[in-house]
Design a protein around this motif. Structure first.
Motif, PDB file in Angstrom:
ATOM      1  N   THR A   1       0.881  -1.182   0.010  1.00 41.43           N
ATOM      2  CA  THR A   1      -0.036  -0.081   0.057  1.00 41.43           C
ATOM      3  C   THR A   1       1.070   1.205   0.074  1.00 41.43           C
ATOM      4  OG1 THR A   1      -1.822  -1.170   1.206  1.00 41.43           O
ATOM      5  CG2 THR A   1      -1.885   1.228   1.363  1.00 41.43           C
ATOM      6  N   LEU A   2       0.793   2.148  -0.949  1.00 42.29           N
ATOM      7  CA  LEU A   2       1.494   3.273  -1.180  1.00 42.29           C
ATOM      8  C   LEU A   2       0.453   4.403  -1.184  1.00 42.29           C
ATOM      9  CD1 LEU A   2       3.566   2.259  -4.246  1.00 42.29           C
ATOM     10  CD2 LEU A   2       4.088   1.918  -1.848  1.00 42.29           C
ATOM     11  N   THR A   3       1.142   5.401  -0.436  1.00 37.45           N
ATOM     12  CA  THR A   3       0.323   6.782  -0.162  1.00 37.45           C
ATOM     13  C   THR A   3       0.906   7.931  -0.963  1.00 37.45           C
ATOM     14  OG1 THR A   3       0.083   5.888   2.202  1.00 37.45           O
ATOM     15  CG2 THR A   3      -0.321   7.977   2.059  1.00 37.45           C
ATOM     16  N   CYS A   4      -0.360   8.683  -1.438  1.00 35.04           N
ATOM     17  CA  CYS A   4      -0.029   9.903  -2.150  1.00 35.04           C
ATOM     18  C   CYS A   4      -0.859  10.998  -1.367  1.00 35.04           C
ATOM     19  CB  CYS A   4      -0.382   9.867  -3.525  1.00 35.04           C
ATOM     20  SG  CYS A   4      -0.245  11.142  -4.565  1.00 35.04           S
ATOM     21  N   ASN A   5      -0.288  12.022  -0.782  1.00 37.78           N
ATOM     22  CA  ASN A   5      -1.188  13.193  -0.191  1.00 37.78           C
ATOM     23  C   ASN A   5      -0.944  14.358  -1.069  1.00 37.78           C
ATOM     24  OD1 ASN A   5      -2.010  11.757   2.148  1.00 37.78           O
ATOM     25  ND2 ASN A   5       0.134  11.658   2.494  1.00 37.78           N
ATOM     26  N   TYR A   6      -2.135  15.169  -1.192  1.00 36.69           N
ATOM     27  CA  TYR A   6      -1.689  16.571  -1.886  1.00 36.69           C
ATOM     28  C   TYR A   6      -2.399  17.537  -1.139  1.00 36.69           C
ATOM     29  CZ  TYR A   6      -6.678  15.360  -3.119  1.00 36.69           C
ATOM     30  OH  TYR A   6      -8.067  15.229  -2.961  1.00 36.69           O
ATOM     31  N   THR A   7      -1.804  18.691  -1.386  1.00 40.68           N
ATOM     32  CA  THR A   7      -2.350  19.981  -0.538  1.00 40.68           C
ATOM     33  C   THR A   7      -2.492  21.363  -1.470  1.00 40.68           C
ATOM     34  OG1 THR A   7      -0.024  20.436  -0.116  1.00 40.68           O
ATOM     35  CG2 THR A   7      -1.100  19.320   1.528  1.00 40.68           C
ATOM     36  N   ASN A   8      -3.159  21.979  -1.227  1.00 41.20           N
ATOM     37  CA  ASN A   8      -3.376  23.239  -1.636  1.00 41.20           C
ATOM     38  C   ASN A   8      -4.094  23.280  -3.044  1.00 41.20           C
ATOM     39  OD1 ASN A   8      -1.896  24.658   0.354  1.00 41.20           O
ATOM     40  ND2 ASN A   8       0.092  24.704  -1.041  1.00 41.20           N
ATOM     41  N   TYR A   9      -4.741  22.216  -3.196  1.00 39.00           N
ATOM     42  CA  TYR A   9      -5.272  22.119  -4.835  1.00 39.00           C
ATOM     43  C   TYR A   9      -6.647  20.950  -4.360  1.00 39.00           C
ATOM     44  CZ  TYR A   9      -6.483  21.710  -9.614  1.00 39.00           C
ATOM     45  OH  TYR A   9      -7.128  21.562 -10.540  1.00 39.00           O
ATOM     46  N   SER A  10      -7.598  20.977  -5.108  1.00 34.91           N
ATOM     47  CA  SER A  10      -8.240  19.801  -5.103  1.00 34.91           C
ATOM     48  C   SER A  10      -8.304  19.152  -6.732  1.00 34.91           C
ATOM     49  CB  SER A  10      -9.808  20.115  -4.893  1.00 34.91           C
ATOM     50  OG  SER A  10      -9.979  20.599  -3.516  1.00 34.91           O
ATOM     51  N   PRO A  11      -7.465  18.244  -6.882  1.00 36.55           N
ATOM     52  CA  PRO A  11      -7.390  17.784  -8.252  1.00 36.55           C
ATOM     53  C   PRO A  11      -8.664  17.077  -8.906  1.00 36.55           C
ATOM     54  CG  PRO A  11      -6.187  16.239  -6.831  1.00 36.55           C
ATOM     55  CD  PRO A  11      -6.673  17.630  -6.065  1.00 36.55           C
ATOM     56  N   ALA A  12      -8.828  17.181 -10.119  1.00 35.50           N
ATOM     57  CA  ALA A  12      -9.892  16.725 -10.667  1.00 35.50           C
ATOM     58  C   ALA A  12      -9.667  14.998 -10.975  1.00 35.50           C
ATOM     59  CB  ALA A  12     -10.457  17.223 -12.158  1.00 35.50           C
ATOM     60  N   TYR A  13      -8.505  14.788 -10.934  1.00 35.41           N
ATOM     61  CA  TYR A  13      -8.064  13.295 -11.092  1.00 35.41           C
ATOM     62  C   TYR A  13      -6.628  13.375 -10.593  1.00 35.41           C
ATOM     63  CZ  TYR A  13      -6.210  14.899 -15.365  1.00 35.41           C
ATOM     64  OH  TYR A  13      -5.589  15.607 -16.514  1.00 35.41           O
ATOM     65  N   LEU A  14      -6.359  11.991 -10.050  1.00 38.12           N
ATOM     66  CA  LEU A  14      -4.959  11.449  -9.692  1.00 38.12           C
ATOM     67  C   LEU A  14      -4.643  10.503 -10.740  1.00 38.12           C
ATOM     68  CD1 LEU A  14      -5.319  11.389  -6.028  1.00 38.12           C
ATOM     69  CD2 LEU A  14      -3.709  12.770  -7.289  1.00 38.12           C
ATOM     70  N   GLN A  15      -3.403  10.552 -11.063  1.00 39.93           N
ATOM     71  CA  GLN A  15      -2.600   9.407 -11.934  1.00 39.93           C
ATOM     72  C   GLN A  15      -1.424   8.650 -10.897  1.00 39.93           C
ATOM     73  OE1 GLN A  15      -1.468  10.821 -15.641  1.00 39.93           O
ATOM     74  NE2 GLN A  15      -3.237  12.167 -16.008  1.00 39.93           N
ATOM     75  N   TRP A  16      -1.465   7.325 -11.246  1.00 41.22           N
ATOM     76  CA  TRP A  16      -0.190   6.407 -11.117  1.00 41.22           C
ATOM     77  C   TRP A  16       0.596   5.847 -11.895  1.00 41.22           C
ATOM     78  CZ3 TRP A  16       1.306   5.976  -5.882  1.00 41.22           C
ATOM     79  CH2 TRP A  16       0.584   6.567  -4.903  1.00 41.22           C
ATOM     80  N   TYR A  17       1.705   6.185 -11.807  1.00 44.07           N
ATOM     81  CA  TYR A  17       2.576   5.600 -12.717  1.00 44.07           C
ATOM     82  C   TYR A  17       4.182   4.603 -12.186  1.00 44.07           C
ATOM     83  CZ  TYR A  17       1.482   9.467 -16.169  1.00 44.07           C
ATOM     84  OH  TYR A  17       0.795  10.138 -16.905  1.00 44.07           O
ATOM     85  N   ARG A  18       4.546   3.612 -12.983  1.00 44.91           N
ATOM     86  CA  ARG A  18       5.474   3.049 -12.418  1.00 44.91           C
ATOM     87  C   ARG A  18       6.756   3.186 -13.354  1.00 44.91           C
ATOM     88  NH1 ARG A  18       6.160  -3.538 -11.796  1.00 44.91           N
ATOM     89  NH2 ARG A  18       8.561  -3.570 -12.365  1.00 44.91           N
TER      90      ARG A  18
END
Lengths: 117, 109
Positions: free
Chosen positions: B20-37
């Protein structure tokens, strides 16, 4: 279908020398990006092209970096003169049509690793 | 400015377990998130995209969740294999696609 092609894969130069990187995006992809990735960091955008127009170059250090995308296909990123801090991997990516095109899913090339001595 | 943060420490797990990997974001509300390897010496490869109105997205052994209240996305790999060892990057879209620094995953057999 060929992916995003970049060359050279590796380049070692002395500081103050010039260097150029070339990118051929996926056929039909109108949007092309140049990113820089430092060791242990994520890619950082340098410039984005829509066809032949640079629509976002706010992160490009314009005193020494330049880019062009003639005819809206291939692109070249140049550094002149190179500095020690320019050592990094330079990634090219493109986006185009497809299910996720509105969400700007990127297809990256393998990158060009630059070492400045 | 838009910030996106991922665990800087590498994640070491045993084969067969769920990563389980975590991604946190601040100062914005993104319309979407992407994950890459990203594998060593290679460019990032797109894995999954999740939109703000989607709670969860799955693809084979991969699952991504998006919690807009917590401003967090979780990336799960079930039945992990040594071949899953790589760096995983999350990215969100504001006026440009912003990447996190990535989390290194090491799966040991």
């Amino acid at each position: 279908e060929a992916g995003v092609v970049q060359s050279p894969r590796y380049k070692i130069i002395e500081k103050k020398q010039p260097v150029a990187f070339w990118c051929n995006p996926i056929s039909g992809h109108n949007t092309l990006y140049w990113y820089r990735q430092n060791l242990g960091q994520g890619p950082e955008l340098l410039i984005r092209y829509e066809n032949e127009e640079a629509v976002d170059d706010s992160q490009l250090p314009k005193d020494r970096f330049s880019a062009e995308r003639l005819k809206g296909v291939d692109s070249t990123l140049k550094i002149q003169p190179a500095e020690l801090g320019d050592s990094a991997v330079y990634l090219c990516a493109s986006t185009g049509g497809g299910t996720n095109s509105g969400a700007n899913v990127l297809t990256f090339g393998a990158g060009s690793r630059l070492t400045v001595l | 400015s838009q910030k996106i943060e991922q665990n800087s420490e590498a994640l070491n797990i045993q084969e067969g377990k769920t990563a389980t990997l975590t991604c946190n974001y601040t100062n914005y509300s993104p319309a979407y998130l992407q994950w890459y390897r990203q594998d060593p010496g290679r460019g990032p490869v797109f894995l999954l995209l999740i939109r703000e109105n989607e709670k969860e997205k799955r693809k084979e052994r991969l699952k991504v969740t998006f919690d807009t209240t917590l401003k967090q996305s979780l990336f799960h790999i079930t039945a992990s294999q040594p071949a899953d060892s790589a760096t995983y990057l999350c990215a969100h879209r504001g006026n440009k696609l912003v990447f996190g620094a990535g989390t290194i995953l090491r799966v040991k057999s």
